[in-house]
Design a protein around this motif. Structure first.
Motif, PDB file in Angstrom:
ATOM      1  N   ILE B 239       0.793  -1.225   0.051  1.00 39.57           N
ATOM      2  CA  ILE B 239       0.033   0.064  -0.088  1.00 39.57           C
ATOM      3  C   ILE B 239       0.925   1.393   0.166  1.00 39.57           C
ATOM      4  O   ILE B 239       0.699   2.039  -0.758  1.00 39.57           O
ATOM      5  CB  ILE B 239      -1.008  -0.115   1.321  1.00 39.57           C
ATOM      6  CG1 ILE B 239      -2.010  -1.002   1.063  1.00 39.57           C
ATOM      7  CG2 ILE B 239      -1.628   1.485   1.231  1.00 39.57           C
ATOM      8  CD1 ILE B 239      -3.621  -0.649   1.749  1.00 39.57           C
ATOM      9  N   SER B 242       2.373   1.682  -3.409  1.00 40.90           N
ATOM     10  CA  SER B 242       1.376   2.123  -4.371  1.00 40.90           C
ATOM     11  C   SER B 242       1.322   3.542  -4.052  1.00 40.90           C
ATOM     12  O   SER B 242       0.829   4.624  -5.118  1.00 40.90           O
ATOM     13  CB  SER B 242       0.499   1.143  -4.576  1.00 40.90           C
ATOM     14  OG  SER B 242      -0.353   1.061  -3.203  1.00 40.90           O
ATOM     15  N   GLY B 243       0.856   4.103  -2.706  1.00 40.28           N
ATOM     16  CA  GLY B 243       0.661   5.357  -2.446  1.00 40.28           C
ATOM     17  C   GLY B 243       1.580   6.434  -3.066  1.00 40.28           C
ATOM     18  O   GLY B 243       1.303   7.436  -3.591  1.00 40.28           O
ATOM     19  N   LEU B 244       3.095   6.033  -2.615  1.00 33.98           N
ATOM     20  CA  LEU B 244       4.280   6.887  -3.016  1.00 33.98           C
ATOM     21  C   LEU B 244       4.043   7.103  -4.729  1.00 33.98           C
ATOM     22  O   LEU B 244       4.265   8.121  -5.188  1.00 33.98           O
ATOM     23  CB  LEU B 244       5.570   6.395  -2.593  1.00 33.98           C
ATOM     24  CG  LEU B 244       5.945   6.771  -1.409  1.00 33.98           C
ATOM     25  CD1 LEU B 244       7.412   5.936  -1.467  1.00 33.98           C
ATOM     26  CD2 LEU B 244       6.108   8.148  -1.541  1.00 33.98           C
ATOM     27  N   LEU B 262      -2.304   4.106 -11.475  1.00 32.39           N
ATOM     28  CA  LEU B 262      -3.307   4.893 -11.028  1.00 32.39           C
ATOM     29  C   LEU B 262      -2.934   6.289 -11.166  1.00 32.39           C
ATOM     30  O   LEU B 262      -3.848   7.197 -11.429  1.00 32.39           O
ATOM     31  CB  LEU B 262      -3.243   4.659  -9.467  1.00 32.39           C
ATOM     32  CG  LEU B 262      -4.536   3.421  -8.842  1.00 32.39           C
ATOM     33  CD1 LEU B 262      -4.416   3.280  -7.513  1.00 32.39           C
ATOM     34  CD2 LEU B 262      -5.898   3.682  -9.632  1.00 32.39           C
ATOM     35  N   PHE B 278      -9.993   1.877 -12.269  1.00 30.42           N
ATOM     36  CA  PHE B 278     -10.538   0.639 -11.584  1.00 30.42           C
ATOM     37  C   PHE B 278      -9.431  -0.599 -11.418  1.00 30.42           C
ATOM     38  O   PHE B 278      -9.503  -1.086 -10.440  1.00 30.42           O
ATOM     39  CB  PHE B 278     -11.839   0.136 -12.258  1.00 30.42           C
ATOM     40  CG  PHE B 278     -12.497  -1.003 -11.691  1.00 30.42           C
ATOM     41  CD1 PHE B 278     -13.042  -0.740 -10.345  1.00 30.42           C
ATOM     42  CD2 PHE B 278     -12.596  -2.273 -12.076  1.00 30.42           C
ATOM     43  CE1 PHE B 278     -13.807  -1.632  -9.747  1.00 30.42           C
ATOM     44  CE2 PHE B 278     -13.198  -3.233 -11.473  1.00 30.42           C
ATOM     45  CZ  PHE B 278     -13.788  -2.803 -10.199  1.00 30.42           C
ATOM     46  N   GLY B 281      -6.109  -0.399  -8.833  1.00 29.20           N
ATOM     47  CA  GLY B 281      -6.551  -0.334  -7.603  1.00 29.20           C
ATOM     48  C   GLY B 281      -7.112  -1.722  -7.365  1.00 29.20           C
ATOM     49  O   GLY B 281      -7.271  -2.185  -5.905  1.00 29.20           O
ATOM     50  N   LEU B 282      -7.959  -2.433  -8.033  1.00 32.19           N
ATOM     51  CA  LEU B 282      -8.328  -3.707  -7.766  1.00 32.19           C
ATOM     52  C   LEU B 282      -7.214  -4.681  -7.396  1.00 32.19           C
ATOM     53  O   LEU B 282      -7.275  -5.452  -6.553  1.00 32.19           O
ATOM     54  CB  LEU B 282      -9.352  -3.994  -8.909  1.00 32.19           C
ATOM     55  CG  LEU B 282     -10.011  -5.442  -8.809  1.00 32.19           C
ATOM     56  CD1 LEU B 282     -11.125  -5.145  -7.398  1.00 32.19           C
ATOM     57  CD2 LEU B 282     -10.577  -5.830  -9.926  1.00 32.19           C
ATOM     58  N   ILE B 284      -4.281  -3.937  -6.201  1.00 35.31           N
ATOM     59  CA  ILE B 284      -3.783  -3.729  -4.964  1.00 35.31           C
ATOM     60  C   ILE B 284      -4.753  -4.320  -3.897  1.00 35.31           C
ATOM     61  O   ILE B 284      -4.229  -4.886  -3.076  1.00 35.31           O
ATOM     62  CB  ILE B 284      -3.669  -2.370  -4.734  1.00 35.31           C
ATOM     63  CG1 ILE B 284      -2.786  -1.334  -5.859  1.00 35.31           C
ATOM     64  CG2 ILE B 284      -3.005  -1.805  -3.323  1.00 35.31           C
ATOM     65  CD1 ILE B 284      -2.583  -0.015  -5.875  1.00 35.31           C
ATOM     66  N   PHE B 285      -6.020  -3.925  -4.241  1.00 29.79           N
ATOM     67  CA  PHE B 285      -7.051  -4.272  -2.758  1.00 29.79           C
ATOM     68  C   PHE B 285      -7.047  -5.964  -2.879  1.00 29.79           C
ATOM     69  O   PHE B 285      -6.816  -6.515  -1.760  1.00 29.79           O
ATOM     70  CB  PHE B 285      -8.430  -3.982  -3.467  1.00 29.79           C
ATOM     71  CG  PHE B 285      -9.654  -4.441  -2.796  1.00 29.79           C
ATOM     72  CD1 PHE B 285      -9.759  -4.234  -1.293  1.00 29.79           C
ATOM     73  CD2 PHE B 285     -10.421  -5.432  -3.510  1.00 29.79           C
ATOM     74  CE1 PHE B 285     -10.575  -4.874  -0.621  1.00 29.79           C
ATOM     75  CE2 PHE B 285     -11.486  -6.186  -2.663  1.00 29.79           C
ATOM     76  CZ  PHE B 285     -11.643  -5.835  -1.565  1.00 29.79           C
ATOM     77  N   VAL B 288      -3.732  -7.073  -1.361  1.00 30.79           N
ATOM     78  CA  VAL B 288      -3.660  -6.515   0.347  1.00 30.79           C
ATOM     79  C   VAL B 288      -4.760  -7.246   1.100  1.00 30.79           C
ATOM     80  O   VAL B 288      -4.334  -7.919   2.171  1.00 30.79           O
ATOM     81  CB  VAL B 288      -4.028  -5.151   0.637  1.00 30.79           C
ATOM     82  CG1 VAL B 288      -4.240  -4.816   1.992  1.00 30.79           C
ATOM     83  CG2 VAL B 288      -2.935  -4.180   0.016  1.00 30.79           C
ATOM     84  N   ILE B 289      -5.754  -7.593   0.675  1.00 29.60           N
ATOM     85  CA  ILE B 289      -6.838  -8.289   1.482  1.00 29.60           C
ATOM     86  C   ILE B 289      -6.601  -9.844   1.631  1.00 29.60           C
ATOM     87  O   ILE B 289      -6.808 -10.138   2.635  1.00 29.60           O
ATOM     88  CB  ILE B 289      -8.622  -8.031   0.892  1.00 29.60           C
ATOM     89  CG1 ILE B 289      -9.307  -8.386   2.037  1.00 29.60           C
ATOM     90  CG2 ILE B 289      -8.784  -8.903  -0.356  1.00 29.60           C
ATOM     91  CD1 ILE B 289     -10.785  -7.920   1.591  1.00 29.60           C
ATOM     92  N   ASN B 292      -3.803  -9.861   4.239  1.00 21.22           N
ATOM     93  CA  ASN B 292      -4.425  -9.767   5.511  1.00 21.22           C
ATOM     94  C   ASN B 292      -4.854 -11.089   5.725  1.00 21.22           C
ATOM     95  O   ASN B 292      -4.988 -11.409   7.102  1.00 21.22           O
ATOM     96  CB  ASN B 292      -5.252  -8.498   5.345  1.00 21.22           C
ATOM     97  CG  ASN B 292      -4.540  -7.368   5.613  1.00 21.22           C
ATOM     98  OD1 ASN B 292      -3.237  -7.222   5.677  1.00 21.22           O
ATOM     99  ND2 ASN B 292      -5.369  -6.289   5.003  1.00 21.22           N
ATOM    100  N   TYR B 293      -5.834 -11.551   5.197  1.00 21.23           N
ATOM    101  CA  TYR B 293      -6.376 -12.972   5.511  1.00 21.23           C
ATOM    102  C   TYR B 293      -5.684 -14.090   5.704  1.00 21.23           C
ATOM    103  O   TYR B 293      -5.701 -14.707   6.857  1.00 21.23           O
ATOM    104  CB  TYR B 293      -7.469 -13.365   4.506  1.00 21.23           C
ATOM    105  CG  TYR B 293      -8.925 -12.813   4.700  1.00 21.23           C
ATOM    106  CD1 TYR B 293      -9.577 -12.920   6.011  1.00 21.23           C
ATOM    107  CD2 TYR B 293      -9.600 -11.893   3.699  1.00 21.23           C
ATOM    108  CE1 TYR B 293     -10.786 -12.333   6.182  1.00 21.23           C
ATOM    109  CE2 TYR B 293     -10.710 -11.386   3.765  1.00 21.23           C
ATOM    110  CZ  TYR B 293     -11.413 -11.654   5.001  1.00 21.23           C
ATOM    111  OH  TYR B 293     -12.537 -11.125   5.430  1.00 21.23           O
ATOM    112  N   ASP B 296      -4.176 -13.424   9.355  1.00 16.63           N
ATOM    113  CA  ASP B 296      -5.250 -13.594  10.320  1.00 16.63           C
ATOM    114  C   ASP B 296      -5.080 -15.189  10.432  1.00 16.63           C
ATOM    115  O   ASP B 296      -5.182 -15.844  11.503  1.00 16.63           O
ATOM    116  CB  ASP B 296      -6.432 -13.346   9.674  1.00 16.63           C
ATOM    117  CG  ASP B 296      -7.501 -13.059  10.704  1.00 16.63           C
ATOM    118  OD1 ASP B 296      -7.013 -12.549  11.552  1.00 16.63           O
ATOM    119  OD2 ASP B 296      -8.787 -13.449  10.388  1.00 16.63           O
TER     120      ASP B 296
END
Lengths: 340, 308
Positions: B239, B242-244, B262, B278, B281-282, B284-285, B288-289, B292-293, B296
């Motif tokens: 994240i 990609s933000g930078l 982006l 779209f 970003g998809l 990256i999303f 990342v998700i 994260n899972y 978890d």
């Protein structure tokens, strides 16, 4: 307590000096500084350049330059922006309220969403609501906020229209199909273009999308955190005692469980509040919001030292201040914590 | 001599335990459906990034003026960009860059964090104090702002490995340097507890050197929380990168990353060309998700209280 606060404040001061020194060194080493404009000028001889360098004090060793700079900072002389020639403090002062407005409203929205959702999730653990909320919190944590901002613009500014058309009046179908309608939401700025004194309605309209974007920043995290803390206290003895006393469920939850579950949540929120400045950097860039984040973004593009330094110093001070506030609220809210 | 016997003993116990640990962990992990789904999605993304150069008929950097700004179609499932390049191809090439940065920056961050945390926790006293003040210092710095300032600095450094491919190496270094504080605190906490344990005392009594105790005896016992932290850090650095790049301070075009794609899409999407914003970003999303899972799931699976 007072002595603890004073001690922590005294610790914060050397920290601020250290950060300012590191940032000063980093920025001084970066290219595109005050000399670069002169270096490109073909009319200036190397001797001229050397003389200019001396006049600007740039030939002195870095620690001397830092000392000169920091002593001016301490008396309130933050220098002038290289790009606009306006005082740094004026530039920051113009933008800070805009950023704070955006941050505070987003933060309130975040709290109003995260805390109730987290509580209900915990009380109805493993219910449909809990599963949906937990999933959405995971999604919220994974969505890059700059992408979310772009999507908001596409949907609410580019695709959807204001359903009231100047020629044919109101119709729901105008939302997606209308020749002369305005966009449903403004795509940027704090007010309509060319309007100096926007009405309250116009202000709110311009706030909706940026606030939505920025509120996403913490909602997922805080929801999960609130849920976890609530689950932790709800099985404790004193909650059972409260129930056994015959209190009704609402009182048990609000007065006994929530009060204790909220303490660590508030601490985490206070700690992460300055992080919103980072989020604001994206929000302000995407929505042309005239705040600190956008100011930093543009100063970084122009390598405008004095402004960059000023913004980072204000940010670092806020982070340290909020760290301190988090510790103090924790000590105030949780009587078991005593610092001696 | 005593050292070697001890180490061999130590090692055999560890190996025996690890084998059963691994299968136990895997059994637990499999039960976490979202973590399994995340692993599957991530695996697809990684495979796509590796195989894109073989499978895709398009060149990621060659523009095609006749096919500019085409919406998604059968030829271009994710459309084309302003220069007529196939978005899907560029996204998977971008995946190579973004995933590599996420992984390597995490290695740098975890490496620094573990070392600092271990030294502070094990030696305590003044060293601990100094290292923890250093950690405080890094935590107090506004991260995104520091990242941007450091990228400015990087431009003036003429070190080829840091500048190649749009500055990927430099970004890895910067992200790593600014993301170790959490790990350092975590590892220090673990060490504070573990260094008082009997097995450490035994090792010390046998005359084993401090460094060896730190890295061979205590560190393996802190692997679980470090693994979970590292997993989540990969997502965070992706994240951050990609933000930078989105702001234009990260990896420079034409090297594609999800962030700088982006960035290029910013003006386009106001014209309604949604696919350019779209899909990056998809990606990256989804990445990342998924991570994260997985994190978890790992946390649950590695939790010693749950395994029994």
């Amino acid at each position: 307590m007072t002595s603890y606060i004073i001690r922590r404040l005294l610790q914060a001061i050397p920290l601020l000096f250290l950060i300012s020194f590191i940032v000063f060194v980093l920025i001084s080493l970066a290219p595109g500084g005050p000399m670069s404009a002169f270096e490109e000028n073909p009319n200036l001889t190397p001797e001229d350049l050397a003389r200019l360098e001396e006049q600007l004090g740039l030939n002195k060793p870095i620690h001397e330059r830092y000392l000169a700079w920091i002593s001016r900072i301490l008396v309130g002389d933050w220098g002038y922006s290289n790009a606009t020639r306006r005082p740094v403090l004026t530039e920051i002062g113009d933008r800070l309220p805009n950023t704070l407005q955006l941050m505070v409203i987003s933060f309130i929205v975040t709290i109003l969403l995260a805390i109730p959702i987290g509580i209900i999730s915990a009380l109805k653990q493993y219910s449909v609501f809990d599963h949906v909320a937990t999933f959405l919190a995971f999604v919220g944590q994974a969505v890059p906020i700059f992408w979310f901002g772009l999507i908001l613009i596409i949907v609410f500014n580019v695709w959807l229209n204001n359903p009231v058309s100047p020629s044919s009046g109101f119709s729901w179908s105008h939302l997606w199909d209308c020749g002369d309608c305005k966009p449903l939401m403004p795509g940027g700025g704090m007010a309509p273009y060319g309007v100096d004194n926007p009405t309250l309605g116009q202000r709110i309209q311009h706030l909706i999308l940026p606030v939505t974007m920025l509120a996403l920043f913490g909602t997922g995290t805080y929801t999960r955190y609130m849920r976890g803390q609530m689950l932790e206290v709800i099985h404790l003895d004193y909650v059972r005692t409260a129930r056994a006393k015959g209190l009704n469920e609402l009182q048990v939850i609000l007065r006994h469980a929530l009060k204790n579950a909220l303490t660590p949540v508030i601490t985490i929120m206070a700690l992460q509040l300055p992080g919103l400045f980072g989020g604001a950097l994206f929000t302000e860039t995407i929505f042309s919001w005239p705040g600190m984040g956008r100011l930093f973004f543009r100063s970084a593009q122009r390598v405008d030292y004095p402004l960059l330094m000023g913004i980072v110093m204000i940010n670092a001070s806020l982070i340290i201040l909020f760290n301190l506030l988090a510790d103090i609220t924790y000590a105030v809210l949780d009587p078991r914590v005593r610092y001696d | 001599m005593a050292t070697t016997t001890m180490d061999r003993l130590d090692l055999s116990v560890q190996q025996g335990k690890e084998r059963s640990m691994l299968s136990m962990t895997w059994r637990q992990f499999r039960r976490h459906h979202m973590a399994m789904l995340g692993s599957f999605v991530l695996l697809l993304l990684i495979l796509g990034s590796i195989l894109v150069s073989v499978v895709s008929p398009y060149d990621p950097e060659k523009s095609s003026m006749r096919e500019r700004r085409e919406p998604p179609s059968l030829q271009h499932p994710m459309g084309t960009d302003t220069l007529g390049r196939d978005m899907m191809t560029r996204l998977f090439y971008g995946g190579r860059v973004s995933l590599t940065i996420g992984l390597l920056a995490t290695v740098v961050g975890i490496g620094i964090g573990t070392t600092i945390g271990a030294l502070a926790g094990y030696y305590g006293g003044r060293l601990d104090n100094i290292l923890m003040r250093l950690t405080d210092l890094f935590i107090s710095m506004p991260r995104l702002f520091m990242l941007i300032i450091m990228t400015l600095l990087l431009r003036s450094w003429d070190v080829p490995p840091l500048k190649a491919n749009g500055g990927v190496g430099g970004i890895i270094l910067i992200l790593g340097i600014l993301s170790w504080t959490g790990t350092a605190r975590l590892v220090r906490g673990q060490f504070l507890g573990l260094k008082e344990k009997e097995f450490v005392e035994a090792a010390r009594a046998l005359g084993i050197q401090n460094m060896r105790i730190v890295f061979r005896h205590i560190l393996p016992n802190t692997a679980t929380p470090i693994i979970v932290a590292a997993t989540l850090l990969v997502a965070n650095t992706i994240i951050a990168e990609s933000g930078l790049s989105f702001l234009g301070f990260g990896v420079q075009p034409p090297t594609p990353t999800w962030g700088n794609m982006l960035n290029a899409a910013q003006d386009e999407m106001r014209k309604g060309n949604w696919w350019m914003a779209f899909f990056p970003g998809l990606m990256i999303f989804l990445t990342v998700i998924s991570i994260n899972y997985i994190g978890d799931g790992l946390r649950d699976a590695l939790d010693p209280h749950k395994n029994l």
